[in-house]
Design a protein around this motif. Structure first.
Motif, mmCIF file in Angstrom:
data_model
loop_
_atom_site.group_PDB
_atom_site.id
_atom_site.type_symbol
_atom_site.label_atom_id
_atom_site.label_comp_id
_atom_site.label_asym_id
_atom_site.label_seq_id
_atom_site.Cartn_x
_atom_site.Cartn_y
_atom_site.Cartn_z
ATOM 1 N N TYR A 1 0.823 -1.214 0.000
ATOM 2 C CA TYR A 1 0.000 0.000 0.000
ATOM 3 C C TYR A 1 0.859 1.267 0.000
ATOM 4 O O TYR A 1 0.418 2.323 -0.450
ATOM 5 N N ALA A 2 2.077 1.181 0.494
ATOM 6 C CA ALA A 2 2.969 2.334 0.455
ATOM 7 C C ALA A 2 3.257 2.745 -0.988
ATOM 8 O O ALA A 2 3.471 3.928 -1.278
ATOM 9 N N MET B 1 -9.804 5.549 -7.444
ATOM 10 C CA MET B 1 -10.783 4.495 -7.163
ATOM 11 C C MET B 1 -10.764 4.115 -5.681
ATOM 12 O O MET B 1 -11.807 3.865 -5.070
ATOM 13 N N MET B 2 -9.561 4.115 -5.081
ATOM 14 C CA MET B 2 -9.469 3.795 -3.661
ATOM 15 C C MET B 2 -9.963 4.959 -2.792
ATOM 16 O O MET B 2 -10.428 4.751 -1.676
ATOM 17 N N GLN B 3 -9.895 6.167 -3.319
ATOM 18 C CA GLN B 3 -10.516 7.286 -2.605
ATOM 19 C C GLN B 3 -12.029 7.099 -2.551
ATOM 20 O O GLN B 3 -12.670 7.434 -1.544
ATOM 21 N N ASP B 4 -12.583 6.555 -3.612
ATOM 22 C CA ASP B 4 -14.028 6.327 -3.638
ATOM 23 C C ASP B 4 -14.457 5.249 -2.643
ATOM 24 O O ASP B 4 -15.614 5.216 -2.217
ATOM 25 N N VAL B 5 -13.539 4.347 -2.285
ATOM 26 C CA VAL B 5 -13.865 3.364 -1.238
ATOM 27 C C VAL B 5 -14.243 4.097 0.042
ATOM 28 O O VAL B 5 -15.153 3.677 0.776
ATOM 29 N N ILE B 6 -13.554 5.189 0.316
ATOM 30 C CA ILE B 6 -13.837 5.981 1.515
ATOM 31 C C ILE B 6 -15.005 6.934 1.285
ATOM 32 O O ILE B 6 -15.864 7.105 2.149
ATOM 33 N N ALA C 1 -6.593 -1.286 5.144
ATOM 34 C CA ALA C 1 -5.318 -0.716 4.729
ATOM 35 C C ALA C 1 -5.621 0.595 4.025
ATOM 36 O O ALA C 1 -6.443 0.632 3.112
ATOM 37 N N GLY C 2 -4.988 1.667 4.476
ATOM 38 C CA GLY C 2 -5.267 2.970 3.891
ATOM 39 C C GLY C 2 -4.079 3.896 4.013
ATOM 40 O O GLY C 2 -3.089 3.591 4.685
ATOM 41 N N PHE C 3 -4.209 5.076 3.406
ATOM 42 C CA PHE C 3 -3.050 5.962 3.324
ATOM 43 C C PHE C 3 -3.456 7.365 2.930
ATOM 44 O O PHE C 3 -4.568 7.617 2.457
ATOM 45 N N ASN C 4 -2.505 8.270 3.141
ATOM 46 C CA ASN C 4 -2.431 9.519 2.397
ATOM 47 C C ASN C 4 -0.979 9.588 1.919
ATOM 48 O O ASN C 4 -0.193 8.675 2.218
ATOM 49 N N PRO C 5 -0.572 10.595 1.167
ATOM 50 C CA PRO C 5 0.803 10.577 0.639
ATOM 51 C C PRO C 5 1.903 10.576 1.693
ATOM 52 O O PRO C 5 3.056 10.307 1.367
ATOM 53 N N LYS C 6 1.566 10.857 2.954
ATOM 54 C CA LYS C 6 2.578 10.937 4.005
ATOM 55 C C LYS C 6 2.595 9.733 4.940
ATOM 56 O O LYS C 6 3.537 9.570 5.718
ATOM 57 N N GLY D 1 -8.080 3.919 0.565
ATOM 58 C CA GLY D 1 -7.825 2.645 1.222
ATOM 59 C C GLY D 1 -8.805 1.583 0.803
ATOM 60 O O GLY D 1 -9.585 1.759 -0.139
ATOM 61 N N LYS D 2 -8.761 0.457 1.519
ATOM 62 C CA LYS D 2 -9.638 -0.665 1.172
ATOM 63 C C LYS D 2 -9.849 -1.535 2.414
ATOM 64 O O LYS D 2 -8.900 -1.840 3.151
ATOM 65 N N THR D 3 -11.114 -1.928 2.598
ATOM 66 C CA THR D 3 -11.460 -2.893 3.640
ATOM 67 C C THR D 3 -11.163 -4.303 3.162
ATOM 68 O O THR D 3 -11.039 -4.563 1.964
ATOM 69 N N GLY D 4 -11.083 -5.231 4.115
ATOM 70 C CA GLY D 4 -10.895 -6.632 3.778
ATOM 71 C C GLY D 4 -11.521 -7.529 4.828
ATOM 72 O O GLY D 4 -11.319 -7.311 6.028
#
Length: 829
Positions: A602-603, A680-685, A717-722, A703-706
């Motif tokens: 995810y990084a 697309m992963m932003q749309d998950v949120i 698992a999720g993120f922003n650029p930092k 991010g994305k749920t599992g």
């Protein structure tokens, strides 16, 4: 007269003979022992055994490894008042004698001959240095003679100040503290320079009996020894009478400080310890190495608390197991008193605890039961109808009904018992329990059976910002963050979708979400995968399928790509290829990976498409501050930086110039594919299974749920650029978390709790739309271009060369076709 003269001559002759004999004996002893004496110059090169210490990036102590706590101090940095105290009690003639105290030795010998027991050793500080650095503690004449000779040799080789500095740093002072600076830290949590006179005298009095007479083990005896030191200082006019009286009346302020961690990160500490031992062997524990990790102390604290709070929330939701033991409660025996009978009959026996008889066993329980993060140990003292009193390390505390009423009996993972009516349904006096301090008061708690892990990385260089490998490290050293391989479920889908986007599919590509049956001779049963909801949604755009987490679409995507193509694309993200299933189950996250490996993948999404390598050891220094190891991280560079660096390397190579390896990480996903999957992963949120993350109020999260089959594993698992963070929740021995446990309501709340703190003060980072990406209006049902005037048209991103060329038919026509044909199940085989 002649007889008197003869007697005098006889006495003189006997005296001279005795002296000569003693001299001959001493010479013989010297000749015998001299060859065995070590070179005293080695003392100056002695490396004091100091423990391995592990720190956060910002210098806060995580842990210490090694049996001896030592903080060396120079003679010139030692307070003169402490030196006065030490010499007054141990060796007041230190700066006058030549290494041995003749009077002291004679006194010790006389005591031994007259009483048959050794009361005083007659040892000087120089002799103690000789013993501590070179000799054993055995009480034999040969060892004592060697000590004396060695002391004389040391005095000739070193200055008094050098000898005293060796003593100050070597002497054992109790509680695993070696040297005065370590003792000051252990007993008072301060440097020796910060102590007052009473405290300095306390430490100066410890060498005589450091274990039996230290202020923690035996405060009364320690005070007597401290006051003896003060009395000696007063007798030698080293302090004034007023100073003496004030210090002698001072209360004991010592308590155990030791090397208590400033930040709790035991799993990180163990990773650092293993690194040091692999590099330096057993010397790692004694050479005084300092390891600085990549851990951010504030983020680590937030991770610890978020994971524990989340696991406790899950545990409470699944009922009370009543796992505590019961300690004895001694009651007062009330004699019969007829005059007081009306009052006594109304008194509850639970209020009549004989505390002096009861507390010793309870306090022993507290000594043997450390707190477990945000959980604190307690013993129930009184149970009321709608509340309870508990005895804690801080005294009695009250637990209200609000903190108790959750404790309905656990029936099974999906069923809990009826609501409680009274507190005594779950609590009894003497029961050992746990409690959690919350904003609204104390809440009853229990050690959860469920486990979890959290890994948080700096996606720009791979530095681990926070890592938690389980709820309670004291009970299990198994590090689930790096050692536990579990199926990530739908949290793996973004990798498959990225492969699809890199191989010609678009976010608007339509895939039929319809039943599919797999008949495989290698399977015991026919495989009929379904969506979590049990429904099928028909033709679906890729973007929709990801944020709704539709399984059938993922399977069809992978079938179109082929498992090997997907594996070749995914493994450079940092997920080992040998862990990836080479069949269509790969699309549903059936390949077991560790939380660290998923976070590493995810990084890549977080940093713009670059493969980074996680690291936790930033640098290692020796006891003198020399850097012995420095991690060189490969960083995510933007395209311009990376290309310029590569051109520079190529030019240097063509000229035959030796160069260092590039510090720019390899790009493993092109910037346009990255931009598409990131949106697309932003749309998950924004509109999918990750909506709980909207609580953070940020626009740069993705991010994305599992969730795996039978809800055995829950992920987010999720993120922003930092910052890229992965959370896993499950049982060590896989079993269902319950029919209502999903990544969205079990793991995601932990992620949100952590990121709320971890991203505090971090500005939002807008995602840059790369060249070659365009946004056009499409028909949401077909993914084709929307005709002018279509009211339900939406915008979608495409590679410029992949923009649809056809227009969708009018909506009415599409609806008519759907009415006629409906959704037809598709058989893939």
């Amino acid at each position: 007269m002649a007889s008197t003269h003869f007697a005098a001559r006889l006495i003189l002759w006997l005296t001279m003979s005795t002296i000569a004999g003693a001299g001959l004996v001493m010479m013989a002893i010297y000749i015998y022992f001299a060859p065995t004496l070590p070179d005293t110059q080695d003392l100056l090169d002695t490396e004091l055994q100091t423990p391995l210490r592990v720190y956060t990036r910002d210098g806060r102590l995580i842990s210490e490894f090694g049996t001896k706590r030592r903080n060396p101090i120079r003679y010139e940095d030692t307070p003169q008042q402490f030196i006065d105290a030490l010499l007054a009690s141990e060796d007041d003639a230190y700066f006058e004698h030549f290494g041995i105290d003749i009077k002291g030795l004679a006194r010790a010998a006389f005591e031994l001959l007259s009483t048959g027991r050794k009361r005083s050793g007659g040892s000087t500080i120089t002799m103690q240095v000789a013993k501590n650095y070179y000799l054993s503690s055995e009480k034999t004449f040969s060892r004592k003679f060697t000590e004396i000779l060695l002391a004389l040799k040391i005095e000739r080789a070193l200055t008094k100040q050098q000898i005293l500095e060796l003593y100050l740093n070597k002497i054992y002072l109790g509680k695993r503290a070696y040297g005065i600076e370590a003792a000051a830290q252990v007993y008072y949590g301060k440097s020796i320079q910060e102590l007052n006179l009473a405290q300095k005298a306390m430490i100066a009095g410890l060498p005589q009996a450091p274990s039996a007479a230290n202020p923690i083990n035996n405060p009364e005896r320690a005070v007597k020894r401290r006051n003896y030191v003060l009395a000696r200082m007063r007798a030698l006019n080293l302090i004034e009478q007023e100073e003496f009286e004030q210090a002698a009346r001072a209360p004991v302020t010592a308590r155990y400080h030791g090397a208590e961690s400033e930040i709790t990160a035991p799993y990180v500490a163990e990773m650092a310890r293993q690194f040091a031992v692999q590099q330096y062997g057993a010397d790692a524990y004694t050479a005084g190495y300092h390891i600085y990790t990549s851990i951010d102390s504030e983020r680590q604290l937030a991770a610890n608390q978020a994971l524990q709070r989340g696991l406790l929330k899950y545990d409470r939701d699944h009922g009370w197991r009543a796992t505590g033991t019961t300690l004895p409660v001694q009651q007062y025996s009330v004699p019969e008193q007829p005059a007081l009978e009306p009052w006594l009959s109304q008194a509850s026996s639970s209020f009549d605890i004989d505390w002096p008889a009861t507390l010793p066993a309870w306090q022993e329980y507290f000594r043997e039961t450390p707190d477990s993060g945000i959980l604190q140990a307690a013993v129930v003292s009184r149970v009321l109808e709608k509340g309870a009193w508990i005895y804690t390390r801080q005294g009695e505390r009250y637990v209200s009904w609000n903190g108790l009423k959750w404790a309905r009996r656990k029936v099974n993972v999906d069923v809990i018992g009826n609501p409680l009516k009274t507190a005594n349904e779950v609590l009894t006096a003497g029961m050992t329990v746990w409690f959690e301090e919350k904003e609204d008061g104390i809440h009853l708690a229990q050690q959860p059976e469920v486990e979890g892990a959290l890994v948080s990385l700096d996606p720009q260089d791979g530095g681990i910002q926070a890592l938690v490998g389980g709820f309670a490290p004291a009970s299990n050293s198994f590090n689930r963050a790096i050692q536990s391989d579990r199926q990530p479920g739908s949290a793996f889908k973004p990798f498959v979708y990225s492969a699809a986007l890199a191989n010609g599919l678009t976010a608007a590509t339509i895939i039929n979400d319809a039943p599919v049956v797999f008949n495989d001779a290698g399977l015991e049963n026919t495989w009929r995968p379904q969506n979590v909801s049990g429904k099928f949604y028909g033709p679906t755009r890729l973007r929709q399928a990801l944020y709704k987490s539709q399984n059938l679409v993922s399977i069809r995507i992978l079938k179109r790509l082929g498992p090997q193509t997907a594996i070749d694309f995914i493994s450079p993200f940092g997920i080992p290829a040998n862990k990836l299933n080479r069949d269509l189950s790969l699309s549903l996250g059936a390949s077991a990976v560790s939380p660290m490996e998923l976070a590493t993948g995810y990084a890549v999404f977080a940093n713009g498409g670059y493969a980074i390598t996680p690291y936790v050891i930033d640098r290692l220094k020796d006891d003198d501050g020399n850097v012995l190891f420095q991690h060189v991280a490969e960083k995510a560079c933007d395209g311009a930086t990376s290309e310029m660096r590569q051109l520079e390397l190529d030019m240097q190579a063509s000229l035959g110039i030796s160069t260092e390896p590039s510090t720019c990480a390899a790009r493993v996903i092109d910037e346009r594919t990255h931009f598409l999957i990131m949106t697309m992963m932003q749309d998950v949120i924004r509109r999918g299974t990750g909506k709980r993350a909207l609580a953070l109020g940020r626009n740069d999260l993705a991010g994305k749920t599992g969730t795996t089959n039978d809800q055995k594993d829950a992920w987010f698992a999720g993120f922003n650029p930092k910052l890229a963070t992965t959370v896993w929740v499950g049982f060590d021995q896989p079993q269902t978390l319950g029919r209502w446990a999903y990544g969205s309501n079990t793991a995601l709340p932990i992620w949100v709790d952590y990121m709320q703190s971890a991203l505090q003060g971090v500005e939002e980072v807008p995602y840059r739309q790369p060249e070659g990406i365009v946004s056009v209006r499409i028909d949401p049902e077909t993914g084709l271009l929307a005709p002018a005037g279509q009211s339900n048209a939406i915008f979608e991103y495409f590679r410029a060369e992949n923009v649809p060329t056809e227009f969708a038919k009018p909506a009415a026509t599409v609806e008519q076709q759907q009415e006629k044909g409906g959704v037809v199940p598709e058989q893939l085989f």
